[in-house]
Design a protein around this motif. Structure first.
Motif, PDB file in Angstrom:
ATOM      1  N   THR A   1       9.135  -4.419  -4.289  1.00 46.31           N
ATOM      2  CA  THR A   1       9.775  -3.521  -5.256  1.00 46.31           C
ATOM      3  C   THR A   1      11.243  -3.405  -4.864  1.00 46.31           C
ATOM      4  OG1 THR A   1       9.517  -1.374  -4.090  1.00 46.31           O
ATOM      5  CG2 THR A   1       7.623  -2.173  -5.396  1.00 46.31           C
ATOM      6  N   LYS A   2      12.083  -3.119  -5.850  1.00 49.05           N
ATOM      7  CA  LYS A   2      13.518  -3.041  -5.565  1.00 49.05           C
ATOM      8  C   LYS A   2      14.201  -2.142  -6.581  1.00 49.05           C
ATOM      9  CE  LYS A   2      17.426  -6.127  -4.556  1.00 49.05           C
ATOM     10  NZ  LYS A   2      17.833  -7.564  -4.526  1.00 49.05           N
ATOM     11  N   GLN A   3      15.008  -1.196  -6.070  1.00 48.69           N
ATOM     12  CA  GLN A   3      15.888  -0.369  -6.892  1.00 48.69           C
ATOM     13  C   GLN A   3      17.305  -0.576  -6.375  1.00 48.69           C
ATOM     14  OE1 GLN A   3      14.245   3.755  -7.600  1.00 48.69           O
ATOM     15  NE2 GLN A   3      12.637   3.043  -6.196  1.00 48.69           N
TER      16      GLN A   3
ATOM     17  N   LEU B   1      28.722  -5.856  -2.200  1.00 50.08           N
ATOM     18  CA  LEU B   1      27.772  -4.918  -1.603  1.00 50.08           C
ATOM     19  C   LEU B   1      27.423  -3.810  -2.586  1.00 50.08           C
ATOM     20  CD1 LEU B   1      29.350  -4.533   1.957  1.00 50.08           C
ATOM     21  CD2 LEU B   1      27.479  -6.030   1.263  1.00 50.08           C
ATOM     22  N   ARG B   2      26.154  -3.448  -2.610  1.00 49.79           N
ATOM     23  CA  ARG B   2      25.723  -2.300  -3.398  1.00 49.79           C
ATOM     24  C   ARG B   2      24.452  -1.733  -2.797  1.00 49.79           C
ATOM     25  NH1 ARG B   2      23.213  -4.384  -9.144  1.00 49.79           N
ATOM     26  NH2 ARG B   2      22.249  -6.339  -8.458  1.00 49.79           N
ATOM     27  N   GLY B   3      24.165  -0.492  -3.121  1.00 50.41           N
ATOM     28  CA  GLY B   3      22.990   0.157  -2.574  1.00 50.41           C
ATOM     29  C   GLY B   3      21.715  -0.475  -3.074  1.00 50.41           C
ATOM     30  N   MET B   4      20.704  -0.517  -2.193  1.00 50.66           N
ATOM     31  CA  MET B   4      19.389  -0.994  -2.612  1.00 50.66           C
ATOM     32  C   MET B   4      18.305  -0.245  -1.846  1.00 50.66           C
ATOM     33  SD  MET B   4      18.865  -4.780  -0.962  1.00 50.66           S
ATOM     34  CE  MET B   4      18.746  -5.042   0.822  1.00 50.66           C
ATOM     35  N   PHE B   5      17.172  -0.102  -2.507  1.00 46.56           N
ATOM     36  CA  PHE B   5      16.005   0.581  -1.947  1.00 46.56           C
ATOM     37  C   PHE B   5      14.816  -0.320  -2.241  1.00 46.56           C
ATOM     38  CE2 PHE B   5      13.018   4.484  -2.507  1.00 46.56           C
ATOM     39  CZ  PHE B   5      12.540   4.327  -1.215  1.00 46.56           C
TER      40      PHE B   5
ATOM     41  N   GLY C   1       0.797  -1.220   0.000  1.00 51.11           N
ATOM     42  CA  GLY C   1       0.000   0.000   0.000  1.00 51.11           C
ATOM     43  C   GLY C   1       0.827   1.266   0.000  1.00 51.11           C
ATOM     44  N   LEU C   2       2.089   1.165  -0.477  1.00 52.41           N
ATOM     45  CA  LEU C   2       2.988   2.317  -0.451  1.00 52.41           C
ATOM     46  C   LEU C   2       3.387   2.748  -1.859  1.00 52.41           C
ATOM     47  CD1 LEU C   2       5.496   1.380   2.414  1.00 52.41           C
ATOM     48  CD2 LEU C   2       3.321   2.613   2.578  1.00 52.41           C
ATOM     49  N   ALA C   3       3.711   4.038  -1.973  1.00 55.06           N
ATOM     50  CA  ALA C   3       4.389   4.572  -3.144  1.00 55.06           C
ATOM     51  C   ALA C   3       5.699   5.173  -2.655  1.00 55.06           C
ATOM     52  CB  ALA C   3       3.535   5.637  -3.835  1.00 55.06           C
ATOM     53  N   VAL C   4       6.795   4.890  -3.366  1.00 56.03           N
ATOM     54  CA  VAL C   4       8.111   5.395  -2.971  1.00 56.03           C
ATOM     55  C   VAL C   4       8.757   6.085  -4.160  1.00 56.03           C
ATOM     56  CG1 VAL C   4       8.416   3.611  -1.225  1.00 56.03           C
ATOM     57  CG2 VAL C   4       9.270   3.209  -3.536  1.00 56.03           C
ATOM     58  N   PRO C   5       9.714   6.984  -3.911  1.00 58.04           N
ATOM     59  CA  PRO C   5      10.348   7.705  -5.016  1.00 58.04           C
ATOM     60  C   PRO C   5      11.083   6.769  -5.972  1.00 58.04           C
ATOM     61  CG  PRO C   5      10.804   8.772  -2.922  1.00 58.04           C
ATOM     62  CD  PRO C   5      10.165   7.455  -2.599  1.00 58.04           C
ATOM     63  N   LYS C   6      11.003   7.081  -7.244  1.00 58.42           N
ATOM     64  CA  LYS C   6      11.839   6.419  -8.244  1.00 58.42           C
ATOM     65  C   LYS C   6      13.149   7.198  -8.298  1.00 58.42           C
ATOM     66  CE  LYS C   6      11.991   4.993 -13.108  1.00 58.42           C
ATOM     67  NZ  LYS C   6      12.415   3.608 -12.779  1.00 58.42           N
ATOM     68  N   LEU C   7      14.211   6.597  -7.824  1.00 62.34           N
ATOM     69  CA  LEU C   7      15.478   7.310  -7.682  1.00 62.34           C
ATOM     70  C   LEU C   7      16.154   7.499  -9.037  1.00 62.34           C
ATOM     71  CD1 LEU C   7      16.822   5.575  -4.441  1.00 62.34           C
ATOM     72  CD2 LEU C   7      15.601   7.744  -4.653  1.00 62.34           C
ATOM     73  N   PRO C   8      16.919   8.600  -9.175  1.00 62.44           N
ATOM     74  CA  PRO C   8      17.551   8.898 -10.474  1.00 62.44           C
ATOM     75  C   PRO C   8      18.750   7.986 -10.742  1.00 62.44           C
ATOM     76  CG  PRO C   8      18.252  10.487  -8.836  1.00 62.44           C
ATOM     77  CD  PRO C   8      17.215   9.627  -8.162  1.00 62.44           C
ATOM     78  N   LYS C   9      19.244   8.015 -11.972  1.00 63.30           N
ATOM     79  CA  LYS C   9      20.450   7.259 -12.312  1.00 63.30           C
ATOM     80  C   LYS C   9      21.592   7.676 -11.391  1.00 63.30           C
ATOM     81  CE  LYS C   9      19.304   6.545 -17.191  1.00 63.30           C
ATOM     82  NZ  LYS C   9      19.755   6.762 -18.590  1.00 63.30           N
ATOM     83  N   PRO C  10      22.442   6.731 -11.009  1.00 56.28           N
ATOM     84  CA  PRO C  10      22.626   5.379 -11.538  1.00 56.28           C
ATOM     85  C   PRO C  10      21.698   4.308 -10.940  1.00 56.28           C
ATOM     86  CG  PRO C  10      24.318   5.818  -9.937  1.00 56.28           C
ATOM     87  CD  PRO C  10      23.515   7.081 -10.061  1.00 56.28           C
TER      88      PRO C  10
END
Length: 249
Positions: A131-133, A143-147, A111-120
């Motif tokens: 969902t995963k960015q 290791l790498r960033g994830m949202f 039930g959430l909306a989250v920002p679509k992060l810019p490149k990269p």
């Protein structure tokens, strides 16, 4: 001699009958135990509809707030006994947040909306989340960033702040072994709570945050972002990530 031969023949017939009987006897019960053993069901099967599958092995059904996990321990008592997670005191201040992004990623399960992060940043296969960015991989480290977002995978508490604390502790499952938390920011958000923290593992660190929001579903929604120090340039995106978490409208 004929008497001797007759006696030997009789003995041979008796032995043959005994062997035949041994062959046709059924297997002993303990031979069955050598096969696979399955646990008996915890409760008799119900004639009602099958339960909905959970998100992942770590996700459990949320009982009433304050439920006892083990004799003498509640979820919060287990949290306070964990040396990896310090007490959240009043010394931990709020942080200023940028304006939320207009571009969003929708998670209908939480039930959430989250920002679509810019490149990269880029979208990625979400499992076991919904969902995963992610940031691109960096040479020399896994290791790498994830949202990510998902329905809350831990026990919901009466206070959103306590639920967020448990969620932050749960995110250590997605950091290297031996990781510990130190708090950077704590504040309420609309219909939930936000925590920002540093995760230390050996000589390396990550910045991370959780936002727990009631999205009107059976469980609150969780948004979780983490970025290792090898990608510290993207630490600036974390404020944008957490500021835009909202109920899906």
């Amino acid at each position: 001699m004929r008497v001797v031969y007759r006696g030997l023949a009789a003995v041979a017939i008796v032995v043959a009958v005994a062997v035949t009987l041994v062959v046709v006897l059924p297997s002993e019960p303990d031979e069955v135990a050598a096969g696979p053993v399955t646990a008996p069901p915890a409760a008799p099967p119900s004639s009602g509809p099958a339960p909905t599958p959970t998100l992942s092995p770590t996700e459990t059904a949320a009982p009433s707030p304050g439920v006892t996990l083990a004799p003498g321990y509640t979820a919060m008592e287990a949290l306070y006994a964990d040396p990896r997670v310090p007490r959240l005191t009043r010394a931990v201040k709020r942080m200023s947040l940028p304006a939320p992004s207009r571009k969003v990623v929708k998670d209908t399960r939480s039930g959430l909306a989250v920002p679509k992060l810019p490149k990269p940043w880029k979208t990625h296969g979400a499992a076991p989340f919904t969902t995963k960015q992610v940031l691109p991989r960096t040479r020399g480290t896994s290791l790498r960033g994830m949202f990510v977002t998902c329905p809350l995978p831990i026990l919901e508490q009466q206070e959103p702040r306590d639920t967020a604390l448990l969620a932050a502790r749960w995110t250590l499952n997605h950091h290297p072994k031996g990781a510990k938390i130190s708090w950077l920011a704590s504040q309420p958000v609309k219909r939930g709570w936000m925590l920002v923290y540093r995760v230390t593992y050996g000589k390396r660190t990550s910045r991370a945050a959780v936002v727990v929001v009631d999205g009107g579903m059976s469980k609150p929604g969780l948004a979780f972002v983490t970025v290792p120090d090898s990608q510290r340039k993207q630490w600036r995106d974390m404020g944008r990530a957490v500021s835009g978490v909202r109920v899906l409208g």
